[in-house]
Design a protein around this motif. Structure first.
Motif, short mmCIF file in Angstrom:
data_model
loop_
_atom_site.label_atom_id
_atom_site.label_comp_id
_atom_site.label_asym_id
_atom_site.label_seq_id
_atom_site.Cartn_x
_atom_site.Cartn_y
_atom_site.Cartn_z
N SER A 58 0.84 -1.19 0.00
CA SER A 58 0.00 0.00 0.00
C SER A 58 0.87 1.24 0.00
O SER A 58 2.01 1.21 0.47
CB SER A 58 -0.93 0.00 1.21
OG SER A 58 -1.96 -0.94 0.98
N PHE A 59 0.32 2.37 -0.49
CA PHE A 59 1.20 3.50 -0.77
C PHE A 59 1.81 4.14 0.48
O PHE A 59 2.90 4.69 0.41
CB PHE A 59 0.48 4.56 -1.63
CG PHE A 59 -0.46 5.46 -0.87
CD1 PHE A 59 -1.77 5.07 -0.64
CD2 PHE A 59 -0.04 6.68 -0.39
CE1 PHE A 59 -2.64 5.89 0.06
CE2 PHE A 59 -0.90 7.51 0.31
CZ PHE A 59 -2.21 7.12 0.54
N ARG A 71 -12.42 8.22 5.87
CA ARG A 71 -11.56 7.01 5.84
C ARG A 71 -10.13 7.48 6.01
O ARG A 71 -9.57 8.12 5.12
CB ARG A 71 -11.77 6.30 4.49
CG ARG A 71 -11.00 5.02 4.34
CD ARG A 71 -11.24 4.39 2.97
NE ARG A 71 -10.48 3.18 2.80
CZ ARG A 71 -9.20 3.14 2.45
NH1 ARG A 71 -8.53 4.26 2.21
NH2 ARG A 71 -8.57 1.98 2.33
N ASN A 88 -16.95 -2.01 1.06
CA ASN A 88 -16.39 -0.79 0.46
C ASN A 88 -15.88 -1.18 -0.93
O ASN A 88 -14.86 -1.85 -1.05
CB ASN A 88 -15.26 -0.27 1.34
CG ASN A 88 -14.52 0.89 0.71
OD1 ASN A 88 -15.05 1.58 -0.18
ND2 ASN A 88 -13.30 1.13 1.17
N THR A 132 -4.76 -0.33 -4.13
CA THR A 132 -5.32 0.29 -5.34
C THR A 132 -4.55 1.57 -5.67
O THR A 132 -5.05 2.44 -6.35
CB THR A 132 -6.82 0.62 -5.14
OG1 THR A 132 -6.98 1.25 -3.87
CG2 THR A 132 -7.66 -0.63 -5.20
N PHE A 148 -8.45 8.87 -7.46
CA PHE A 148 -8.68 7.74 -8.38
C PHE A 148 -9.01 8.27 -9.77
O PHE A 148 -10.18 8.53 -10.10
CB PHE A 148 -9.81 6.85 -7.87
CG PHE A 148 -9.42 5.96 -6.72
CD1 PHE A 148 -8.99 4.65 -6.94
CD2 PHE A 148 -9.45 6.42 -5.42
CE1 PHE A 148 -8.62 3.83 -5.90
CE2 PHE A 148 -9.08 5.61 -4.35
CZ PHE A 148 -8.66 4.31 -4.60
N GLU A 192 -5.79 -5.68 -1.06
CA GLU A 192 -5.16 -5.38 -2.35
C GLU A 192 -4.97 -3.87 -2.45
O GLU A 192 -5.92 -3.11 -2.26
CB GLU A 192 -6.06 -5.85 -3.51
CG GLU A 192 -5.50 -5.50 -4.87
CD GLU A 192 -6.42 -5.95 -6.01
OE1 GLU A 192 -6.64 -7.16 -6.16
OE2 GLU A 192 -6.91 -5.07 -6.74
N ILE A 237 -11.32 10.33 -4.16
CA ILE A 237 -10.20 11.27 -4.24
C ILE A 237 -8.94 10.51 -4.69
O ILE A 237 -8.60 9.47 -4.11
CB ILE A 237 -9.97 11.95 -2.86
CG1 ILE A 237 -11.21 12.77 -2.43
CG2 ILE A 237 -8.72 12.82 -2.87
CD1 ILE A 237 -11.58 13.93 -3.31
#
Ligand code: HH2
Length: 285
Positions: free
Chosen positions: A34-35, A265, A123, A69, A199, A67, A197
């Protein structure tokens, strides 16, 4: 009825969507990539410990994802996604049976496995477009679902995103996806919408969506904002290290709350909780 299922149904009936006031969703990425926190909570024990910390700090929901994104990321096999999220969720629920867990996935099989293991929310960053069976899983379970706007897909979405009018287009998309969800049997009160936001959006697009968030609130569904630690905050502030973008994140939370957003979130629960408490006190004074 199994104990897990009974506990889960009670939780669903009392999910925070039925109350009022801001709701913090703590992010739990059970991923190596994850980033901002990839690898930090990859094993179930550290995932459960982090979930407990976020619950203690004021998160009402824990959003578990298997996962990444992030822009440029590759999908993981579905079985691997389940292998990541279900043991983490079981560990969280063993320690904190009252925890409300959301599953961050666009795959129906992963959502079904997570719901069976005790998740109470779905989600879906593809807004029920990623898997034709997702709408029926959500409808049959009767759980709330987040429908998020995304232009393109994670692998390529940040290559020159383009809109004529980003706010109007995102609004139309979310209205259509909400109609689709309801036509598929999801109860309207279980629909939550999210502008997505970062994406398939550049800085200007993200800022326009946050500035005009009230237009999305006008759709009549609760709005979720997921701006936490994202790239555009680094672009504005010059903070390169994602985990140090907490102050910029807090600004988005407070402004979005003032515009009518309901769900936030976030990675940094405590900072956002304190900011929201003050913002709420001022707005209610
Ligand atoms: N953002 C991310 C993941 N899931 N879900 C919703 N509804 N809204 C969002 O804005 C959103 C989301 C990306 O952030 P993160 O989970 O921290 O990173 P990664 O995708 O790299 O795991």
């Amino acid at each position: 009825m199994s104990r897990t299922r009974a506990a889960r149904d009670t939780k669903r009936a009392g999910t925070p969507t039925s109350g009022s006031g801001p709701v913090l969703i703590g992010i739990l990425n059970v991923t190596p990539d994850s980033f901002s926190d990839g690898g930090d909570f990859f094993d179930p024990e550290s995932a459960a410990n982090h979930a407990a910390t976020m619950l203690d700090e004021g998160a009402e929901i824990i959003d578990v994802g298997g996962e990444s994104t992030r822009p440029g990321s590759d999908p993981v096999p579905q079985e691997e996604e389940v292998r990541r999220v279900v043991p983490a969720m079981e560990r969280i629920l063993a320690a904190r049976p009252d925890a409300v867990i959301s599953i961050d996935t666009y795959r129906a099989e992963t959502a079904a496995a997570a719901l069976e293991a005790g998740a109470a929310f779905v989600n879906d960053v593809t807004a029920l477009r990623g898997d034709p069976r997702m709408a029926s899983v959500v409808a049959e379970t009767g759980c709330p679902v987040v429908l998020m706007h995304m232009e393109g897909e994670p692998k390529t979405m940040q290559r020159e995103p383009h809109y004529e009018d980003v706010v109007r287009e995102v609004r139309e998309f979310l209205a259509q996806r909400a109609d689709y969800a309801v036509a598929s049997g999801v109860r309207p009160e279980n629909v939550i919408v999210d502008p997505g936001i970062g994406f398939g959006k550049n800085l200007e697009h993200n800022l326009a969506l946050l500035r005009d968030l009230d237009v999305l609130v006008g759709l009549g569904f609760p709005v979720l904002v997921g701006a936490s630690r994202k790239r555009f905050i680094g672009t504005i502030t010059g903070v390169e290290e994602a985990r140090e973008r907490v102050f910029g994140t807090v600004a988005t939370t407070v402004l979005a709350y003032e515009k009518g957003a309901r769900y936030f979130r976030v990675h940094d629960v405590r900072a956002n909780r304190d900011a929201l408490a003050v913002a709420e006190a001022v707005l209610r004074a």
